[in-house]
Each structure stands twice: as structure tokens, then as C-alpha cells.
Design a protein around this motif. Structure first.
Motif, short mmCIF file in Angstrom:
data_model
loop_
_atom_site.label_atom_id
_atom_site.label_comp_id
_atom_site.label_asym_id
_atom_site.label_seq_id
_atom_site.Cartn_x
_atom_site.Cartn_y
_atom_site.Cartn_z
N ARG A 350 -3.36 8.07 1.58
CA ARG A 350 -4.27 9.07 1.00
C ARG A 350 -3.85 9.41 -0.44
NH1 ARG A 350 -3.67 12.43 4.56
NH2 ARG A 350 -2.36 14.04 3.62
N LEU A 351 -2.56 9.64 -0.65
CA LEU A 351 -2.09 10.01 -1.98
C LEU A 351 -2.24 8.85 -2.97
CD1 LEU A 351 1.13 12.04 -1.07
CD2 LEU A 351 -1.09 12.95 -1.79
N GLU A 352 -2.01 7.64 -2.49
CA GLU A 352 -2.17 6.47 -3.36
C GLU A 352 -3.64 6.27 -3.72
OE1 GLU A 352 -0.34 1.97 -3.74
OE2 GLU A 352 -0.36 2.97 -1.79
N LYS A 353 -4.52 6.47 -2.76
CA LYS A 353 -5.96 6.34 -3.01
C LYS A 353 -6.41 7.34 -4.05
CE LYS A 353 -10.44 6.49 -0.65
NZ LYS A 353 -11.14 6.68 0.67
N ASN A 354 -5.83 8.54 -4.02
CA ASN A 354 -6.19 9.59 -4.98
C ASN A 354 -5.36 9.52 -6.26
OD1 ASN A 354 -8.18 10.76 -3.33
ND2 ASN A 354 -6.64 11.91 -2.19
N ARG A 355 -4.59 8.45 -6.40
CA ARG A 355 -3.80 8.18 -7.60
C ARG A 355 -2.77 9.28 -7.90
NH1 ARG A 355 -8.45 5.59 -11.66
NH2 ARG A 355 -9.08 3.93 -10.21
N LEU A 356 -2.21 9.82 -6.83
CA LEU A 356 -1.19 10.86 -6.98
C LEU A 356 0.21 10.28 -6.87
CD1 LEU A 356 -2.91 13.66 -4.89
CD2 LEU A 356 -2.60 13.61 -7.37
N ILE A 357 0.31 9.08 -6.29
CA ILE A 357 1.58 8.38 -6.23
C ILE A 357 1.36 6.94 -6.63
CG2 ILE A 357 2.57 9.85 -4.40
CD1 ILE A 357 1.99 7.51 -2.44
N GLU A 358 2.47 6.26 -6.96
CA GLU A 358 2.44 4.83 -7.28
C GLU A 358 3.53 4.15 -6.46
OE1 GLU A 358 1.30 5.55 -12.01
OE2 GLU A 358 3.35 5.04 -11.41
N THR A 359 3.31 2.91 -6.09
CA THR A 359 4.31 2.18 -5.33
C THR A 359 4.27 0.71 -5.71
OG1 THR A 359 5.10 1.58 -3.11
CG2 THR A 359 2.72 1.86 -3.39
N ASP A 360 5.45 0.10 -5.69
CA ASP A 360 5.54 -1.34 -5.96
C ASP A 360 6.10 -2.08 -4.75
OD1 ASP A 360 8.15 -0.52 -5.95
OD2 ASP A 360 8.55 -0.99 -8.04
#
Length: 383
Positions: A350-360
Motif C-alpha cells: 500500500r505504501l509503495e503504491k502511494n509512493r510513500l516508500i521505495e524499495t530495491d
């Protein structure tokens, strides 16, 4: 193999209590300070017996105002710590200092005792703003203190700043940032004023927020801080902390990454082997405690709580995500024996979809937008 340990030593004395401060600190007579230091050195000796398998990796002398202490008292505390605890190589040892309380003799005692980093509480370079805060110093006194610290040979200096102050403007905040970066300290902490319940500022400003910079001004100060400091060589490594490369505060980084730490002195907090506890907070009671015998912990420690695995997971996330490098997926799995996405998969998606977090796929970190609303994002990791 010896385990790493961070030490925090609390000095609860200050020349004058600031109106915004809710720390365990206040003015005290010289004889009270003397008795406290004597008791503190006894606590250091008795507590060390519980940590034979540890090596100290960092030390922080905080307060209050540790620089109020006399040179002999600084040497007594540092000498006791080094006698009873095993220190590793290149230990970062910090002492907080306030302008108007620092002499060359005290700084020489710091150097002799093993302190190698000084953190100076400036807050603002505007004398009117300093008076509104209730600080005892002027900007000129800060400059003299900073000069003394450099003359004493300290090559690792941090300066504390505070924005959103009564009467502060974006222009005056920019002037503070400019004045401080011209001095080239190695580290800058830049916090926004928080009106804490129970402080004089709460009674003065809680019902009169119009006396403080408005939300738009505060937001402009926030963006100005990271842009201005970045342009002057300070990289943001934690939400409120900036440093020149290689000068990130190792002690505080330990807090954010779940290192074990032992608090010594009045009201000091500790985190050891999954337990959180704090020391006695009443000064008279603390100074009267018997620091001898097998049951000293029972007399000294309060609010002993063993964290559940769920609570440790929560802290791993919302403390670790305060740092710009974020948290390691591998480290989460190593600590808890389960994949981070098995526990937080829905939240992360959810947070990644809302661009609140990033992950590699290796680390998870807050995005720029996520940093801006970090309180909301971090609260999402409460299980």
C-alpha cells in the motif's frame, strides 16, 4: 565474542530551565551537583559488574547541561567509566555543551577524559529568538564557545538548531542556517519546536498558535533546511540530522538501529537483551540509594518491560525508517526468523503504491514524500 554496548550518562542540571523543555533537568546548588556526581560514580562501578561480556562502542554525556560540571567532576565521571567498562577502539564519546557554560579548563578536562565530540546547543543565531526561548546565551557567546571548542582541538563538533520558534520567520531561519554553515561544523541537528504538555510554552502557545509561525511558514522552513544544508555539503542521514560524510552521529545511529544501550544517572533509560527500563527519577531518592549489594537493580530500576517480538518488529521499522538508508530486509529476517513481507506485506504494498516508500529488494526507505509525512507512514507499522 564480546557484544557492543552504547553508554548514556545523564547530567540533570542546567543553569536555567527553558520554557519549551520537558527533559528531566533543572537548576541545582553546587553541593547537590557534587553529591550527584559522587553517587553517579558509584552507580557506574556497580552497574559495570552486569556487563562483563560487552565492549563500549559509543558514549554520550547528555542532560541537562553536562558542561555545567567542574573539570574535576568531568574527569571523575570519565575516569570511572573507563576504569569499570571495557572500551573498544575509536569510541565516539560526545558531551553536550551550552554556550555560557564552557571554559578552556573544562574542554581540556574533556579531552583528557576521552571525550572527542562536542554537541553545542545553539538553537538560533537571532538574539531575540533566543530570549523568547529562554536561553541563557547570545549568539556572540555561542561564537566564543565554538571558537574555544576548536582551539581545544576538537575536530568533531555538532550544532543543534531549532525552527518554528516564536517570532521566527523564514528569513531569520535562513540566516541561522547561513551563519552556522559558515563555521563548518561536522554535524547539524535541525529540529522543529514541539510544544510539550506540562511546559510553560504549552500554557503560553497551545491555545494561541497564531503566536508561532503558521503551517505554511513551518513547511517552508522544513524544505529550506534540507535544500540549504545539502548545498553546503551536509547530507541528511536521519529525518532531523545532517552531517558531512563520515561524521554521522554513531551513538544516535545505534538507537535507530536497535543497538543495546545502558543509561546511567537520574532517569536514564536502557535497552538490554530485549528489556527496557529506566532509573529512579527523583533526585533525592536517587542520591540516597545504596549502590552496594546484589539487589541494587531492584532499588534503582523502574518500569522494567520485556518487549514482545511484535514490539521489537515495530521498533525495527519505525526507528530504522527514520534513517535515509532505511531498513534492511535481510536484517529483519535475521533478527526475527521471518520475512519482512510475510509480516508487513500489505502495508508495504500500500505504501509503495502511494509512493510513500521505495524499495530495491534489499532495503526499504521512505520516499521524499514519505519523509514529509513520516509520522503517518511510521504509524502504519504498528501491528
Amino acid at each position: 565474542m564480546r557484544k557492543p554496548l552504547e553508554l548514556y550518562i545523564h547530567i540533570p542540571f542546567c543553569a536555567k530551565k527553558c520554557g519549551y523543555c520537558d527533559f528531566l533537568s533543572g537548576p541545582a546548588a553546587a553541593d547537590v551537583q557534587r553529591r550527584y556526581v559522587e553517587q553517579l560514580t558509584k552507580e557506574i562501578a556497580c552497574q559495570s559488574a552486569h556487563y562483563p561480556g560487552y565492549t563500549v562502542t559509543s558514549l554520550f554525556l547528555g542532560g541537562g547541561t553536562p558542561s555545567l560540571l567542574e573539570p574535576g567532576q568531568i574527569l571523575a565521571i570519565m575516569g570511572q567509566v573507563r576504569t569499570y567498562f571495557r572500551f573498544g577502539e575509536n569510541v565516539e564519546a560526545t558531551m553536550e555543551a551550552n554556550p555560557g557554560t564552557v571554559t578552556m579548563e573544562k574542554l581540556e578536562a574533556c579531552r583528557e577524559g576521552g571525550i572527542n565530540r562536542i554537541s553545542i546547543g545553539l538553537q538560533s543565531s537571532d538574539d531575540t529568538e533566543l530570549r523568547e526561548l529562554g536561553r541563557i546565551h547570545t549568539y556572540d557567546e555561542f561564537l566564543k564557545t565554538y571558537q574555544r571548542v576548536r582551539q581545544a582541538g576538537f575536530s568533531n563538533v555538532s550544532v543543534d538548531l531549532m525552527s518554528a520558534l516564536p517570532g521566527q520567520t523564514v528569513a531569520s531561519w535562513k540566516a541561522t542556517l547561513k551563519n552556522v554553515t559558515m563555521l563548518k561544523p561536522e554535524h547539524i541537528s535541525a529540529y522543529s519546536l514541539i510544544i510539550e504538555e506540562g511546559t510553560p510554552f504549552y500554557g503560553r502557545y497551545h491555545d494561541h498558535p497564531e503566536l508561532l509561525p503558521d503551517e505554511n511558514e513551518e513547511r517552508e522552513m522544513y524544505y529550506l533546511t534540507k535544500q540549504f544544508l545539502h548545498s553546503h555539503g551536509y547530507e541528511r542521514y536521519e529525518i532531523s540530522n545532517y552531517a558531512r560524510p563520515g561524521y554521522e552521529c554513531r551513538h544516535n545511529t545505534g538507537y535507530w538501529t536497535g543497538a543495546e544501550y545502558l543509561g546511567l544517572g537520574l532517569g536514564a533509560s536502557s535497552y538490554i537483551q530485549g528489556f527496557r527500563f529506566r532509573n529512579e527519577e527523583n533526585l533525592s531518592v536517587y542520591c540516597g540509594l545504596d549502590m552496594e549489594g546484589q539487589d541494587v537493580d531492584r532499588r534503582l530500576h523502574r518500569e522494567i518491560v520485556r518487549l514482545t517480538e511484535k514490539e521489537m518488529m515495530e521498533e525495527f521499522m519505525f526507528l530504522g525508517l527514520r534513517m535515509m538508508k532505511g531498513v534492511s530486509e535481510r536484517e529483519f529476517g535475521r533478527r526475527f526468523g521471518v520475512g519482512i513481507r510475510d509480516v508487513y506485506g500489505g502495508v508495504l504494498n500500500r505504501l509503495e503504491k502511494n509512493r510513500l516508500i521505495e524499495t530495491d529488494g534489499i532495503r526499504i526507505r521512505l520516499s521524499e514524500f514519505g519523509i514529509d509525512i513520516s509520522n503517518y507512514v511510521l504509524s502504519e507499522f504498528l501491528l
